[in-house]
Design a protein around this motif. Structure first.
Motif, PDB file in Angstrom:
ATOM      1  N   HIS A 127       0.809  -1.214   0.000  1.00 16.50           N
ATOM      2  CA  HIS A 127       0.000   0.000   0.000  1.00 16.50           C
ATOM      3  C   HIS A 127       0.846   1.268   0.000  1.00 16.50           C
ATOM      4  CE1 HIS A 127      -3.682  -2.207   0.386  1.00 16.50           C
ATOM      5  NE2 HIS A 127      -3.349  -2.735   1.545  1.00 16.50           N
ATOM      6  N   VAL A 128       2.094   1.150   0.425  1.00 19.78           N
ATOM      7  CA  VAL A 128       2.982   2.314   0.470  1.00 19.78           C
ATOM      8  C   VAL A 128       3.693   2.522  -0.862  1.00 19.78           C
ATOM      9  CG1 VAL A 128       4.865   3.422   1.767  1.00 19.78           C
ATOM     10  CG2 VAL A 128       3.311   1.872   2.932  1.00 19.78           C
ATOM     11  N   VAL A 129       3.763   1.495  -1.692  1.00 16.62           N
ATOM     12  CA  VAL A 129       4.524   1.547  -2.938  1.00 16.62           C
ATOM     13  C   VAL A 129       4.153   2.726  -3.841  1.00 16.62           C
ATOM     14  CG1 VAL A 129       4.926   0.314  -5.112  1.00 16.62           C
ATOM     15  CG2 VAL A 129       5.192  -0.876  -2.936  1.00 16.62           C
ATOM     16  N   PRO A 130       2.872   3.098  -3.997  1.00 13.19           N
ATOM     17  CA  PRO A 130       2.582   4.256  -4.859  1.00 13.19           C
ATOM     18  C   PRO A 130       3.323   5.522  -4.456  1.00 13.19           C
ATOM     19  CG  PRO A 130       0.557   3.073  -4.355  1.00 13.19           C
ATOM     20  CD  PRO A 130       1.634   2.464  -3.505  1.00 13.19           C
ATOM     21  N   LEU A 131       3.659   5.665  -3.179  1.00 20.30           N
ATOM     22  CA  LEU A 131       4.372   6.860  -2.719  1.00 20.30           C
ATOM     23  C   LEU A 131       5.794   6.906  -3.257  1.00 20.30           C
ATOM     24  CD1 LEU A 131       3.240   7.048   1.021  1.00 20.30           C
ATOM     25  CD2 LEU A 131       2.332   8.312  -0.932  1.00 20.30           C
ATOM     26  N   LEU A 132       6.357   5.761  -3.638  1.00 25.68           N
ATOM     27  CA  LEU A 132       7.692   5.755  -4.220  1.00 25.68           C
ATOM     28  C   LEU A 132       7.698   6.506  -5.546  1.00 25.68           C
ATOM     29  CD1 LEU A 132       8.871   2.097  -3.517  1.00 25.68           C
ATOM     30  CD2 LEU A 132       9.245   4.155  -2.150  1.00 25.68           C
ATOM     31  N   ALA A 133       6.540   6.614  -6.173  1.00 30.75           N
ATOM     32  CA  ALA A 133       6.424   7.416  -7.394  1.00 30.75           C
ATOM     33  C   ALA A 133       5.941   8.822  -7.077  1.00 30.75           C
ATOM     34  CB  ALA A 133       5.474   6.742  -8.381  1.00 30.75           C
ATOM     35  N   THR A 134       4.817   8.933  -6.390  1.00 33.26           N
ATOM     36  CA  THR A 134       4.192  10.252  -6.229  1.00 33.26           C
ATOM     37  C   THR A 134       5.030  11.200  -5.380  1.00 33.26           C
ATOM     38  OG1 THR A 134       2.889   9.444  -4.334  1.00 33.26           O
ATOM     39  CG2 THR A 134       1.879   9.304  -6.516  1.00 33.26           C
ATOM     40  N   ARG A 135       5.626  10.720  -4.280  1.00 30.25           N
ATOM     41  CA  ARG A 135       6.396  11.617  -3.426  1.00 30.25           C
ATOM     42  C   ARG A 135       7.745  11.963  -4.051  1.00 30.25           C
ATOM     43  NH1 ARG A 135       3.617  14.724  -1.589  1.00 30.25           N
ATOM     44  NH2 ARG A 135       5.340  15.488  -0.304  1.00 30.25           N
ATOM     45  N   LEU A 136       8.395  10.997  -4.714  1.00 24.43           N
ATOM     46  CA  LEU A 136       9.675  11.298  -5.342  1.00 24.43           C
ATOM     47  C   LEU A 136       9.505  12.175  -6.577  1.00 24.43           C
ATOM     48  CD1 LEU A 136      11.702   7.990  -4.908  1.00 24.43           C
ATOM     49  CD2 LEU A 136      11.513   9.962  -3.407  1.00 24.43           C
ATOM     50  N   LEU A 137       8.320  12.171  -7.170  1.00 28.82           N
ATOM     51  CA  LEU A 137       8.036  13.104  -8.261  1.00 28.82           C
ATOM     52  C   LEU A 137       7.755  14.503  -7.728  1.00 28.82           C
ATOM     53  CD1 LEU A 137       5.753  10.945 -10.589  1.00 28.82           C
ATOM     54  CD2 LEU A 137       8.044  11.796 -11.125  1.00 28.82           C
ATOM     55  N   ALA A 138       7.239  14.587  -6.521  1.00 32.94           N
ATOM     56  CA  ALA A 138       6.815  15.880  -5.975  1.00 32.94           C
ATOM     57  C   ALA A 138       7.879  16.569  -5.130  1.00 32.94           C
ATOM     58  CB  ALA A 138       5.548  15.688  -5.125  1.00 32.94           C
ATOM     59  N   VAL A 139       8.819  15.798  -4.566  1.00 29.00           N
ATOM     60  CA  VAL A 139       9.776  16.362  -3.619  1.00 29.00           C
ATOM     61  C   VAL A 139      11.136  16.537  -4.289  1.00 29.00           C
ATOM     62  CG1 VAL A 139      10.927  16.008  -1.403  1.00 29.00           C
ATOM     63  CG2 VAL A 139       8.562  15.251  -1.714  1.00 29.00           C
ATOM     64  N   PRO A 140      11.697  17.754  -4.290  1.00 34.67           N
ATOM     65  CA  PRO A 140      13.025  17.968  -4.882  1.00 34.67           C
ATOM     66  C   PRO A 140      14.082  17.094  -4.217  1.00 34.67           C
ATOM     67  CG  PRO A 140      11.958  20.068  -4.402  1.00 34.67           C
ATOM     68  CD  PRO A 140      11.118  19.002  -3.762  1.00 34.67           C
ATOM     69  N   LEU A 141      15.125  16.809  -4.953  1.00 34.39           N
ATOM     70  CA  LEU A 141      16.168  15.892  -4.482  1.00 34.39           C
ATOM     71  C   LEU A 141      16.680  16.257  -3.088  1.00 34.39           C
ATOM     72  CD1 LEU A 141      18.177  13.558  -5.137  1.00 34.39           C
ATOM     73  CD2 LEU A 141      19.703  15.308  -6.064  1.00 34.39           C
ATOM     74  N   ALA A 142      17.061  17.516  -2.889  1.00 39.43           N
ATOM     75  CA  ALA A 142      17.693  17.916  -1.633  1.00 39.43           C
ATOM     76  C   ALA A 142      16.752  17.858  -0.444  1.00 39.43           C
ATOM     77  CB  ALA A 142      18.272  19.323  -1.765  1.00 39.43           C
ATOM     78  N   ARG A 143      15.447  17.804  -0.688  1.00 41.88           N
ATOM     79  CA  ARG A 143      14.473  17.789   0.408  1.00 41.88           C
ATOM     80  C   ARG A 143      13.939  16.392   0.707  1.00 41.88           C
ATOM     81  NH1 ARG A 143      13.073  22.690   2.217  1.00 41.88           N
ATOM     82  NH2 ARG A 143      13.612  24.498   0.942  1.00 41.88           N
ATOM     83  N   ARG A 144      14.473  15.395   0.043  1.00 41.66           N
ATOM     84  CA  ARG A 144      14.046  14.029   0.320  1.00 41.66           C
ATOM     85  C   ARG A 144      14.647  13.547   1.631  1.00 41.66           C
ATOM     86  NH1 ARG A 144      15.000  11.732  -5.866  1.00 41.66           N
ATOM     87  NH2 ARG A 144      13.486  13.155  -6.826  1.00 41.66           N
ATOM     88  N   PRO A 145      14.008  12.578   2.290  1.00 40.82           N
ATOM     89  CA  PRO A 145      14.554  12.058   3.552  1.00 40.82           C
ATOM     90  C   PRO A 145      15.969  11.512   3.363  1.00 40.82           C
ATOM     91  CG  PRO A 145      12.293  11.308   3.240  1.00 40.82           C
ATOM     92  CD  PRO A 145      12.714  11.956   1.951  1.00 40.82           C
ATOM     93  N   LEU A 146      16.771  11.618   4.419  1.00 41.39           N
ATOM     94  CA  LEU A 146      18.161  11.184   4.348  1.00 41.39           C
ATOM     95  C   LEU A 146      18.270   9.715   3.939  1.00 41.39           C
ATOM     96  CD1 LEU A 146      21.154  11.744   4.764  1.00 41.39           C
ATOM     97  CD2 LEU A 146      20.851  11.216   7.204  1.00 41.39           C
ATOM     98  N   ALA A 147      17.374   8.877   4.419  1.00 42.30           N
ATOM     99  CA  ALA A 147      17.439   7.459   4.069  1.00 42.30           C
ATOM    100  C   ALA A 147      17.285   7.245   2.568  1.00 42.30           C
ATOM    101  CB  ALA A 147      16.355   6.682   4.820  1.00 42.30           C
ATOM    102  N   VAL A 148      16.471   8.075   1.907  1.00 44.17           N
ATOM    103  CA  VAL A 148      16.302   7.992   0.449  1.00 44.17           C
ATOM    104  C   VAL A 148      17.583   8.439  -0.245  1.00 44.17           C
ATOM    105  CG1 VAL A 148      14.971   8.819  -1.516  1.00 44.17           C
ATOM    106  CG2 VAL A 148      13.823   8.372   0.658  1.00 44.17           C
ATOM    107  N   LEU A 149      18.151   9.559   0.204  1.00 45.90           N
ATOM    108  CA  LEU A 149      19.380  10.073  -0.400  1.00 45.90           C
ATOM    109  C   LEU A 149      20.533   9.086  -0.224  1.00 45.90           C
ATOM    110  CD1 LEU A 149      19.184  13.814   0.699  1.00 45.90           C
ATOM    111  CD2 LEU A 149      18.517  12.812  -1.496  1.00 45.90           C
ATOM    112  N   GLN A 150      20.586   8.424   0.910  1.00 42.42           N
ATOM    113  CA  GLN A 150      21.646   7.439   1.138  1.00 42.42           C
ATOM    114  C   GLN A 150      21.508   6.248   0.190  1.00 42.42           C
ATOM    115  OE1 GLN A 150      20.987   6.906   5.356  1.00 42.42           O
ATOM    116  NE2 GLN A 150      22.729   8.212   5.895  1.00 42.42           N
ATOM    117  N   ALA A 151      20.272   5.891  -0.156  1.00 41.23           N
ATOM    118  CA  ALA A 151      20.063   4.814  -1.130  1.00 41.23           C
ATOM    119  C   ALA A 151      20.554   5.250  -2.511  1.00 41.23           C
ATOM    120  CB  ALA A 151      18.590   4.428  -1.188  1.00 41.23           C
ATOM    121  N   HIS A 152      20.274   6.502  -2.896  1.00 39.63           N
ATOM    122  CA  HIS A 152      20.803   7.036  -4.154  1.00 39.63           C
ATOM    123  C   HIS A 152      22.331   6.988  -4.143  1.00 39.63           C
ATOM    124  CE1 HIS A 152      16.764   8.145  -4.821  1.00 39.63           C
ATOM    125  NE2 HIS A 152      16.805   9.410  -4.470  1.00 39.63           N
TER     126      HIS A 152
END
Length: 261
Positions: A127-152
């Motif tokens: 149920h959370v998977v759609p947010l991997l698209a919608t939130r990453l499309l809406a949130v600029p790179l530098a404002r993403r959570p640290l855990a996401v940036l660390q995965a990048h």
């Protein structure tokens, strides 16, 4: 997106009765996000609200705003939860499924392991998977959570070890992240019309699709409804990496042999 089986409902610790009366003092951002994830896992994204999470924690909704100042912050927190789970999974150094790592360079084996780990987490939290698209499309790179940036950062660091030029690293990064997320979205997309129907055709609602206009889709739908699993995920990723490595090698000038005119 619905899951075929409901995960076991986790008990969110709401503390000692004395602590409950203290309200905000017993809360933390981690516990708020854990409660939000529990709500979405069992009731879907449409059920998520500050009031619903507050009820899960047995507090007033206003008590949550210190930890998640808006609904968007709560959604970003759910994405963070998934990537935090990814980091924890990778820290355990468990091998990727199917034993792909045995004959591969370390950087490539680690890319496959990361892809499999994210896929496994997506299956646990569909149920959370759609947010991997919608939130990453809406949130600029530098404002993403640290855990996401660390995965990048992890993916880029592994690709740097592949011997690719700068263009190859960028191409590979886009291809790897695009394939893994796209595969997850495709594997978890809603295809079943009536989950209680035993007949495959009626279960998928094929009678609702015009046979003359959509013959191939009707024929292929039963296979599409089956999850591709780890094998298709890693086969596709391997094919992408093979192509990118070959293209990078073709761009690299060859050193003339000694004595060549």
């Amino acid at each position: 997106m619905a899951s075929s089986t409901q995960p076991e409902r986790r008990k969110v610790d709401i503390g000692h009765p004395t602590e409950r009366r203290r309200g905000r003092r017993r809360l933390s951002r981690e516990r708020v996000l854990a409660a939000a994830l529990d709500v979405v896992d069992h009731e879907g994204l449409s059920a998520l609200s500050m009031r619903r999470v507050a009820a899960e924690l047995d507090v007033e909704a206003m008590a949550l705003y210190r930890y998640a100042p808006s609904k968007d912050a709560l959604l970003d927190g759910l994405v963070e939860q998934l990537y935090t789970e990814l980091a924890e999974d990778l820290a355990r150094e468990e091998p990727a499924p199917l034993g792909q790592a045995a004959d591969l360079p370390e950087w490539r084996a680690e890319l496959l392991r990361g892809a499999c780990a994210l896929y496994r987490i997506a299956l646990a939290h569909p149920h959370v998977v759609p947010l991997l698209a919608t939130r990453l499309l809406a949130v600029p790179l530098a404002r993403r959570p640290l855990a996401v940036l660390q995965a990048h950062e992890r993916v880029l660091a592994l690709l740097d070890r592949a011997g690719l030029d700068e263009r190859g690293v960028v191409t590979a990064y886009r291809a790897v992240t695009g394939w893994v997320l796209g595969y997850i979205f495709s594997d978890l997309r809603a295809l079943v019309e009536n989950p209680d129907e035993p007949d495959p055709a009626f279960r998928l609602g094929l009678h609702l699709m015009p046979a003359r206009e959509l013959p191939r889709l009707r024929e292929t739908a039963p296979a599409l409804a089956e999850k591709g699993g780890y094998q298709e995920l890693t086969d596709g990723l391997d094919a992408l990496l093979d192509g990118i490595l070959a293209a990078s090698a073709a761009r690299t000038p060859q050193t003339p042999e000694s004595g060549a005119v």
